[in-house]
Design a protein around this motif. Structure first.
Motif, short mmCIF file in Angstrom:
data_model
loop_
_atom_site.label_atom_id
_atom_site.label_comp_id
_atom_site.label_asym_id
_atom_site.label_seq_id
_atom_site.Cartn_x
_atom_site.Cartn_y
_atom_site.Cartn_z
N ALA A 71 0.75 -1.20 -0.13
CA ALA A 71 0.09 -0.10 -0.07
C ALA A 71 0.88 1.28 -0.11
CB ALA A 71 -0.75 -0.19 1.22
N ASP A 72 2.13 1.27 0.62
CA ASP A 72 2.82 2.61 0.70
C ASP A 72 3.38 2.68 -0.69
OD1 ASP A 72 4.69 0.37 1.10
OD2 ASP A 72 6.00 1.66 2.35
N GLU A 73 3.64 1.77 -1.35
CA GLU A 73 4.29 1.87 -2.59
C GLU A 73 3.13 2.62 -3.55
OE1 GLU A 73 6.66 -1.17 -4.38
OE2 GLU A 73 6.66 -0.11 -6.31
N VAL A 74 2.11 1.92 -3.46
CA VAL A 74 1.00 2.26 -4.46
C VAL A 74 0.66 3.84 -4.09
CG1 VAL A 74 -1.53 1.82 -4.86
CG2 VAL A 74 0.11 -0.06 -4.78
N GLY A 75 0.41 4.13 -2.76
CA GLY A 75 0.33 5.45 -2.34
C GLY A 75 1.35 6.50 -3.00
N PHE A 76 2.62 6.05 -2.68
CA PHE A 76 3.55 7.07 -3.17
C PHE A 76 3.52 7.29 -4.66
CE2 PHE A 76 8.07 8.08 -4.37
CZ PHE A 76 8.31 8.91 -3.45
N ILE A 77 3.03 6.27 -5.60
CA ILE A 77 3.16 6.37 -7.03
C ILE A 77 1.94 7.36 -7.22
CG2 ILE A 77 2.66 5.25 -9.34
CD1 ILE A 77 4.13 2.71 -7.88
N MET A 78 0.88 7.04 -6.86
CA MET A 78 -0.24 7.95 -6.96
C MET A 78 0.00 9.49 -6.51
SD MET A 78 -2.86 6.12 -8.21
CE MET A 78 -2.60 4.49 -8.67
N ASP A 79 0.85 9.52 -5.40
CA ASP A 79 1.17 11.10 -5.11
C ASP A 79 2.16 11.69 -5.91
OD1 ASP A 79 -0.35 11.24 -2.74
OD2 ASP A 79 1.24 10.85 -1.47
#
Ligand code: IPE
Ligand code: IPE
Ligand code: MG
Length: 235
Positions: A71-79
């Motif tokens: 989830a943190d990697e996905v969130g980072f990419i979205m940001d």
């Protein structure tokens, strides 16, 4: 005769920007650092492609399968996507670059949806290169979404063909990619432009995406210019 014709720049180039995680790992950094560096490369390559006269550039930023990641990697990419769209408006304006989108828009978080819609609307009048952001994109997903829309538009039992379906893809006005590039030494399409890429020339680079430079794009295009595209015919 053939030799005197200047070599053609591909009208549409698609890039599978792969290797951010390995780039970071090779340097003892966290994967997200690789995505940050990958974003810088994306900006550089957008400028280079625009300068070279490419008309359409599709960048594969996030696949329908990439939700499997932490989830943190996905969130980072979205940001990062959000940041890119916000910060790049001046650049887009200066270079007349138009933002387009392909993918399952409805499956994206609302804040990303808004950022994408704003960027697409704000750049709609720009007549330079069109950058198609493939986010939450899957080739199979795009085909099935097109198929659903097509079957709603057709009467029961009414026949249809390839041309009918292609009208319901995400961007029917954009020509099929002439060239698809994948970085980081993987030899697969990972669900990228399955329909549109039927006759695309493929180019594989061993370099990780964050290491890509304008010269790498030029080398890919030079390679493309040597290809003999027959489209199933005989010359
Ligand atoms: C590409 O780099 C970026 C995305 C898929 C979002 P990766 O994150 O896949 O990097 P590797 O393949 O693990 O090195
Ligand atoms: C493809 O890369 C998707 C993007 C570049 C956005 P992946 O890293 O997700 O693909 P696989 O897992 O190696 O096939
Ligand atoms: Mg990868």
């Amino acid at each position: 005769m053939q030799d005197s014709v200047p070599a053609a720049i591909p009208a549409h180039v698609g890039i599978i920007m792969d290797g951010n995680g390995r780039w970071a790992k090779n340097r003892g950094l966290v994967r997200t650092q690789g995505h940050l560096e990958g974003l810088k490369t994306a900006k550089k390559i957008v400028k280079a492609a625009s300068d070279l006269g490419i008309r359409f550039l599709t960048l594969y930023a996030f696949s329908t399968e990439n939700w499997k990641r932490a989830a943190d990697e996905v969130g980072f990419i979205m940001d990062l996507v959000k940041q890119y769209l916000r910060a790049e408006f001046d650049f887009s304006k200066k270079n007349k670059i138009r933002t387009r989108f392909t993918g399952d828009f409805s499956g994206l978080p609302p804040d990303i949806q808004k950022e994408i819609s704003d960027s697409v609307a704000d750049t709609a009048g720009f007549e330079g290169m069109q950058v198609v952001l493939a986010i939450n994109y899957g080739g199979r997903d795009e085909i099935i979404r097109a198929f659903r829309k097509l079957s709603q538009a057709k009467e029961n039992g009414e026949s249809f063909g390839e041309k009918d379906l292609s009208l319901y893809l995400d961007n029917p006005d954009i020509p099929d990619p002439d060239l698809i590039i994948r970085t980081a030494g993987e030899y697969r399409t990972s669900n990228f432009l399955l329909w549109e890429g039927a006759y695309s020339e493929l180019y594989f680079s061993g370099k990780m995406w964050p290491d890509w430079e304008k010269e790498d794009l030029q080398a890919a295009i030079a390679d493309f210019q040597k290809r003999d595209r027959r489209f199933g015919g005989v010359k």
